[in-house]
Scaffold this active site. Structure first.
Site, PDB file in Angstrom:
ATOM      1  CB  SER A 183      -0.965  -0.044   1.177  1.00  0.00           C
ATOM      2  OG  SER A 183      -1.998   0.916   1.047  1.00  0.00           O
ATOM      3  CD  GLU A 311      -5.231  -4.123  -3.964  1.00  0.00           C
ATOM      4  OE1 GLU A 311      -5.427  -3.631  -2.840  1.00  0.00           O
ATOM      5  OE2 GLU A 311      -4.137  -4.601  -4.302  1.00  0.00           O
ATOM      6  CG  HIS A 402      -5.529  -2.540   0.482  1.00  0.00           C
ATOM      7  ND1 HIS A 402      -4.712  -2.320  -0.604  1.00  0.00           N
ATOM      8  CD2 HIS A 402      -5.069  -1.724   1.468  1.00  0.00           C
ATOM      9  CE1 HIS A 402      -3.806  -1.413  -0.290  1.00  0.00           C
ATOM     10  NE2 HIS A 402      -3.992  -1.042   0.963  1.00  0.00           N
TER      11      HIS A 402
END
Length: 499
Positions: A183, A311, A402
């Site tokens: 990330s 995601e 995610h």
């Protein structure tokens, strides 16, 4: 191994402890605490110390929401916050591969003491694992007149220089360093790949879920000015030095709530969960990563890059709620490529509900396509890249969300975590150990040899490792989205117009 291990670093001796056949050193300062005149400055090396310094607990977090901090300075209430941690299975002259972890957290938050970021499992597999704290939020990423940009990334580069200077004493090979992160951590790694000052600090990079947001100085300055205006000041070193980190965090939170109202000026970044990203200033960061890699800036660095399938679900504030066609249309206008031969999302995904389309375009714009395009840029620039997608999940509501990949690679998602989850899939508890093992083995192989075990990316075959209950290698699976975005060029985001 009951004797507490002591290692001499450039700044002094540190004393750690053995934990289950791994030597662990926590809270080693790699730079002086960013307080006083150093608050918004580039990091400087730590002060030397005499005797053996205990390295038994993590250093305090950098200033962030929920953290302890002093009233005005950028430091924390209890000492050095720019620290790193080392896990090593062999303190001899082993020359082990080194893996340096950079955590995520929206460029707003995060700490190496997070138990989900523990390095013991990787170290037991035969590497020296390092993690770090770095400045976040206004302290680390805001554009401030009189201060260098990208201070959080400068911190990371300082930690990587510490690794070069010291890791051999912990059993690591400074010539075989892999930096990996997820990330915002992956966004920082994509920047580090291109930054002249980071040249030579690592040999390989693993970027998990690369965000597509890198800001022009003009956009970053507008954001900083808006945050500072919440406090009645200007975004300069002189004025912000009088403002406490807590007040800056509160002002940032207030602006985050207002960001969707600023989309006509700030552009699509106003639809993300954070007002910060790396700043392409022509100095610290000369170009956005895709442009730089396409020009060969990282051709000598092996790159493993990929994303999870679902995601955006972790950030989807509309999850479980109805999304109207009008809302989908607005999202497509704001985020999707303006024109492409495929006819766009509605044509390419005719079976998708409005809720699914909303999630798809957000996933693609923010993480999936930036990650894929980074591999394509590395190939175009003469380097090698490998791509992956995580499709396995245990939480039927969140899917392959995610951050799930970091839990699997670091081995911090247990069978009990999965089996006790109310939305766990029927076979998930039986599968999690195997999926984690496959991913971790591939990451370790890449860090050791530069080859994770499948063919590198090329634009014709697009060979991709897809992690399901049993991993498979196939052409990139999100072909429909790839086709929508294939002529798009990710680059620096700029201010659309002044307010």
């Amino acid at each position: 191994m009951n004797v507490e291990p002591e290692i001499r670093t450039a700044a002094g001796v540190v004393r750690g402890r053995w934990e289950n056949a791994v030597a662990v050193f926590r809270g080693i300062p790699y730079a002086r605490s960013p307080i006083g005149s150093r608050r918004f400055a580039a990091p400087v090396p730590p002060q030397r110390w005499d005797g053996a310094r205990d390295a038994l607990k993590f250093g305090p977090s950098v200033p962030q929401a929920g953290g302890a901090m002093s009233s005005v300075s950028g430091g924390t209430a209890d000492g050095d916050c720019l620290t790193l941690n080392v896990w090593s299975p062999d303190l001899g002259a082993a020359g082990l591969p080194v893996m340096v972890w950079i955590h995520g957290g929206k460029y707003l938050e995060g700490t190496s003491s997070n138990p989900h970021h523990d390095g013991a499992t990787l170290a037991k597999s035969g590497v020296v694992m390092v993690s770090m704290n770095y400045r976040t939020g206004v302290e680390g990423f805001a554009h401030i007149a009189g201060a260098p940009n990208n201070r959080g990334i400068l911190d990371q580069a300082a930690a990587l220089r510490w690794v070069q200077d010291n890791v051999a004493a912990f059993g690591g090979d400074p010539g075989n360093v892999t930096v990996f992160g997820q990330s915002a951590g992956a966004g920082c790694i994509a920047a580090l790949l291109t930054m002249p000052m980071a040249a030579g600090l690592f040999r390989r990079a693993i970027a998990q879920s690369v965000p597509g947001t890198y800001f022009s100085t003009r956009l970053a300055a507008a954001i900083s000015a808006t945050i500072a205006a919440e406090l009645g000041v200007q975004a300069t070193v002189g004025e912000l030095a009088r403002i406490s980190p807590r007040a800056l965090i509160n002002a940032t939170d207030a602006i985050i709530q207002r960001m969707p109202e600023l989309v006509e000026s700030w552009g699509p970044m106003a639809l993300t969960p954070t007002p910060f990203s790396p700043i392409v200033d022509g100095d610290v960061l000369p170009h956005a990563p895709w442009r730089a890699l396409g020009g060969g800036a990282a051709r000598g660095i092996d790159l493993l890059v990929g994303h999870t399938r679902d995601e955006f679900r972790l950030f989807n504030t509309r999850l479980g709620s109805e999304v109207t066609d009008e809302q989908v249309s607005a999202t497509l206008v704001g985020l999707a490529p303006a024109s492409n031969s495929s006819g766009g999302y509605r044509a390419v995904y005719p079976e998708a509900t409005p809720e699914q389309l909303y999630e798809l375009v957000n996933s693609d714009w923010l993480f999936r396509m930036p990650s894929l395009h980074l591999a394509a840029a590395q190939y175009a620039g003469g380097g090698q890249a490998w791509t992956y997608e995580l499709c396995w999940s245990y939480d039927q509501e969140q899917g392959a969300s995610h951050s799930l990949d970091l839990l699997l690679v670091l081995g911090t998602l247990s069978v009990e975590d999965v089996s006790s989850h109310p939305s766990a899939g029927a076979n998930a508890a039986d599968e999690v150990i195997g999926v984690a093992h496959h991913m971790r083995t591939d990451w370790l192989n890449f860090a050791t040899t530069g080859n994770p075990g499948w063919a590198p990316y090329d634009p014709d075959t697009r060979s991709t490792r897809v992690y399901t209950a049993e991993p498979i290698t196939q052409p990139y699976p999100e072909e429909r989205s790839r086709h929508i975005w294939h002529t798009h060029r990710f680059d620096t985001l700029d201010l659309l117009h002044t307010e």
